[in-house]
Design a protein around this motif. Structure first.
Motif, PDB file in Angstrom:
ATOM      1  N   LYS A 302       0.852  -1.187   0.000  1.00  9.68           N
ATOM      2  CA  LYS A 302       0.000   0.000   0.000  1.00  9.68           C
ATOM      3  C   LYS A 302       0.886   1.233   0.000  1.00  9.68           C
ATOM      4  O   LYS A 302       1.786   1.364   0.834  1.00  9.68           O
ATOM      5  N   VAL A 303       0.631   2.150  -0.936  1.00  8.00           N
ATOM      6  CA  VAL A 303       1.396   3.389  -1.042  1.00  8.00           C
ATOM      7  C   VAL A 303       0.611   4.509  -0.372  1.00  8.00           C
ATOM      8  O   VAL A 303      -0.589   4.677  -0.620  1.00  8.00           O
ATOM      9  N   THR A 304       1.283   5.268   0.485  1.00 11.89           N
ATOM     10  CA  THR A 304       0.641   6.373   1.195  1.00 11.89           C
ATOM     11  C   THR A 304       1.463   7.642   1.016  1.00 11.89           C
ATOM     12  O   THR A 304       2.667   7.597   0.752  1.00 11.89           O
ATOM     13  N   ASN A 305       0.784   8.772   1.184  1.00 10.53           N
ATOM     14  CA  ASN A 305       1.422  10.085   1.118  1.00 10.53           C
ATOM     15  C   ASN A 305       1.522  10.633   2.539  1.00 10.53           C
ATOM     16  O   ASN A 305       0.500  10.915   3.170  1.00 10.53           O
ATOM     17  N   PRO A 306       2.721  10.789   3.093  1.00 13.95           N
ATOM     18  CA  PRO A 306       2.845  11.259   4.486  1.00 13.95           C
ATOM     19  C   PRO A 306       2.191  12.612   4.718  1.00 13.95           C
ATOM     20  O   PRO A 306       1.576  12.836   5.768  1.00 13.95           O
ATOM     21  N   GLU A 307       2.289  13.527   3.761  1.00 14.72           N
ATOM     22  CA  GLU A 307       1.693  14.849   3.936  1.00 14.72           C
ATOM     23  C   GLU A 307       0.171  14.757   3.960  1.00 14.72           C
ATOM     24  O   GLU A 307      -0.496  15.441   4.747  1.00 14.72           O
ATOM     25  N   LEU A 308      -0.402  13.904   3.114  1.00 14.09           N
ATOM     26  CA  LEU A 308      -1.852  13.722   3.117  1.00 14.09           C
ATOM     27  C   LEU A 308      -2.320  13.120   4.434  1.00 14.09           C
ATOM     28  O   LEU A 308      -3.351  13.540   4.992  1.00 14.09           O
ATOM     29  N   GLU A 309      -1.582  12.154   4.956  1.00 11.35           N
ATOM     30  CA  GLU A 309      -1.958  11.555   6.238  1.00 11.35           C
ATOM     31  C   GLU A 309      -1.915  12.584   7.361  1.00 11.35           C
ATOM     32  O   GLU A 309      -2.770  12.580   8.252  1.00 11.35           O
ATOM     33  N   ARG A 310      -0.921  13.458   7.338  1.00 15.88           N
ATOM     34  CA  ARG A 310      -0.828  14.480   8.381  1.00 15.88           C
ATOM     35  C   ARG A 310      -2.031  15.412   8.338  1.00 15.88           C
ATOM     36  O   ARG A 310      -2.610  15.753   9.378  1.00 15.88           O
ATOM     37  N   ARG A 311      -2.430  15.821   7.137  1.00 11.81           N
ATOM     38  CA  ARG A 311      -3.575  16.730   7.023  1.00 11.81           C
ATOM     39  C   ARG A 311      -4.869  16.036   7.419  1.00 11.81           C
ATOM     40  O   ARG A 311      -5.737  16.646   8.066  1.00 11.81           O
ATOM     41  N   GLN A 312      -5.029  14.783   7.044  1.00 12.77           N
ATOM     42  CA  GLN A 312      -6.236  14.050   7.426  1.00 12.77           C
ATOM     43  C   GLN A 312      -6.310  13.866   8.937  1.00 12.77           C
ATOM     44  O   GLN A 312      -7.391  13.968   9.527  1.00 12.77           O
ATOM     45  N   GLU A 313      -5.168  13.607   9.569  1.00  7.15           N
ATOM     46  CA  GLU A 313      -5.161  13.428  11.016  1.00  7.15           C
ATOM     47  C   GLU A 313      -5.510  14.729  11.726  1.00  7.15           C
ATOM     48  O   GLU A 313      -6.244  14.730  12.720  1.00  7.15           O
ATOM     49  N   ARG A 314      -5.017  15.830  11.218  1.00  9.04           N
ATOM     50  CA  ARG A 314      -5.353  17.119  11.833  1.00  9.04           C
ATOM     51  C   ARG A 314      -6.847  17.410  11.698  1.00  9.04           C
ATOM     52  O   ARG A 314      -7.484  17.895  12.643  1.00  9.04           O
ATOM     53  N   THR A 315      -7.410  17.118  10.540  1.00  9.76           N
ATOM     54  CA  THR A 315      -8.844  17.336  10.340  1.00  9.76           C
ATOM     55  C   THR A 315      -9.660  16.467  11.290  1.00  9.76           C
ATOM     56  O   THR A 315     -10.651  16.922  11.882  1.00  9.76           O
ATOM     57  N   ARG A 316      -9.254  15.213  11.454  1.00 11.24           N
ATOM     58  CA  ARG A 316      -9.991  14.316  12.346  1.00 11.24           C
ATOM     59  C   ARG A 316      -9.944  14.808  13.785  1.00 11.24           C
ATOM     60  O   ARG A 316     -10.969  14.832  14.481  1.00 11.24           O
TER      61      ARG A 316
END
Length: 444
Positions: A302-316
């Motif tokens: 599974k390929v993930t984008n670290p910057e996208l994960e950081r933004r999603q976590e902040r939103t959550r």
């Protein structure tokens, strides 16, 4: 494995107390293995993930991680109390010497109760047992001679009860002071840079007797990270080059750990290694960064984008905090709510087998054909023959030392005698000026 007897041999290594803050609870062990450092480091990183630690410093010779929080310590749960883990790796011939140190991160050195001390002792025992099991699988013969763990827990302190209003004020202060950290998540925080943190300067220099290479501190951090990745996953790289990279990274990290400095002297044989790491670090800074997670159970990728994960976590976190803040009525509920925000759950869940453990590596993509490239050293894309190295061109990394030419030859000429000053031809004196007094020795 058990604890060493108090006051007995091995109860407390002599080098450890000097680095401990007085009053802190601590425990640890030192192990010698016949396995190579890269393999031991890989297995220790996996053990860190299994124990739910969050990496704060990742070097070739040093791993630092944290777990728990101040607010989580209110629950007195071994998985929530704040603790720091420090693992050092040092080459020992063909093998490695591993040092494990656990230190409590309780907000103050005073005020620990007997209950808190017992919780930390249980935590220390659990973590050290896990790492001993990991290292024993690498070298079963060495595991038979592992020394007992040491610990420094002291007699324990008497807990001081605080007023509920004081606890509420502290909780509100923590909430306001660390709002950004709570919303972003500790797990997504960038790991501390090595050169930037230790040296403090804007430039880091590699020096030989004849040349010097000055690079920005951020790029030097990238060079160390690239070197760590290469040693961890060398792939098809020449073993000699991998050994040179490992030696250079170890020396730089040891020099930085010994004292903040922004210069290091290297051997002439290290010049191509520094040039190679500089090139690879520059490439990584220009190409897109992705994380490839491979499930350890079914090998699904599974390929993930670290910057996208950081933004999603902040939103959550923002959404959850906003939805629950109106119901906070007591300091205890406030503390519990913040602990829930800290508990993000597993960072990986395999969609096929529901496994929660994965091997992670950094990948990028070819700028011409879009093929995914997972090798640690980028050269040429095997699909379209695109040369990644053309992106950085022929950077001049090394420059010769500036030589000061010696002054030789005859000295300066002596000053010539000036001709006597006389009246200028055609000069007519002023009759009135002729009546003025003359200074002594003035020609008449």
């Amino acid at each position: 494995m058990s604890w060493a007897d108090a006051g007995g041999p091995g109860a407390l290594p002599p080098a450890v107390p000097a680095g401990l803050e007085p009053g802190r609870l601590a425990a640890g062990a030192e192990r010698r293995l016949g396995a190579p450092p890269s393999l031991a480091r890989q297995q220790l990183l996996r053990g860190l993930r299994e124990l739910a630690f969050t990496l704060s410093t990742e070097q070739l010779s040093l791993l630092e991680a944290v777990r728990g929080s101040r607010l989580g310590g209110v629950t007195l749960s071994p998985t929530q109390v704040p603790v720091l883990l420090r693992i050092t790796l040092e080459a020992d011939g063909p093998g490695v010497r591993v040092g494990v140190l656990l230190v409590d991160r309780w907000p103050g050195r005073l005020g620990r109760s007997w209950g808190v001390t017992s919780v930390y002792v249980s935590l220390f025992e659990s973590v050290l047992s896990t790492f001993d099991a990991v290292l024993a699988r690498l070298d079963p013969a060495a595991a038979t001679s592992f020394a007992p763990w040491w610990r420094q827990t002291g007699p324990g302190d008497v807990a001081v009860m605080q007023h509920a209003a004081g606890l509420a004020n502290r909780a509100q202060a923590v909430l306001s002071r660390h709002a950004g950290r709570l919303l972003d998540g500790d797990g997504q925080a960038p790991r501390r840079a090595v050169v930037t943190r230790a040296g403090g300067g804007a430039v880091f220099a590699f020096e030989t007797a004849d040349a010097v290479a000055e690079v920005p501190a951020e790029l030097a951090d990238g060079m160390l990270m690239v070197g760590t990745l290469i040693v961890s996953r060398p792939g098809g790289m020449p073993p000699k080059l991998v050994g040179q990279v490992q030696s250079l990274v170890f020396r730089v990290e040891e020099r930085l750990a010994a004292g903040g400095t922004d210069r290091i002297t290297v051997e002439p044989a290290d010049v191509p290694v520094v040039t190679f790491l500089h090139q690879q670090a520059r490439l990584r800074g220009l190409l897109p960064v992705r994380t490839l997670r491979t499930c350890t159970t079914c090998r699904l990728e599974k390929v993930t984008n670290p910057e996208l994960e950081r933004r999603q976590e902040r939103t959550r976190r923002t959404r959850e905090l906003a939805s629950g803040i109106s119901g906070l009525v007591t300091p205890y509920v406030l503390a519990g709510r913040l602990v829930q925000l800290q508990d993000r759950g597993p960072t990986f869940a395999c969609p096929r087998c529901q496994g929660m453990d994965a091997d992670e590596t950094v990948v990028t993509y070819c700028q011409r054909c879009g093929d995914r490239r997972a090798e640690t050293a980028l050269r040429t894309c095997p699909t379209c023959q695109f040369d990644f190295r053309a992106l950085v061109g022929g950077d001049q990394v090394w420059r010769p030392r500036a030589a000061v030419p010696a002054v030789s030859g005859p000295g300066p000429k002596p000053a010539e005698a000036l001709p006597p000053v006389g009246p200028t031809p055609g000069y007519r004196p002023d009759p009135e000026a002729e009546q003025w007094p003359r200074p002594p020795g003035f020609p008449s």
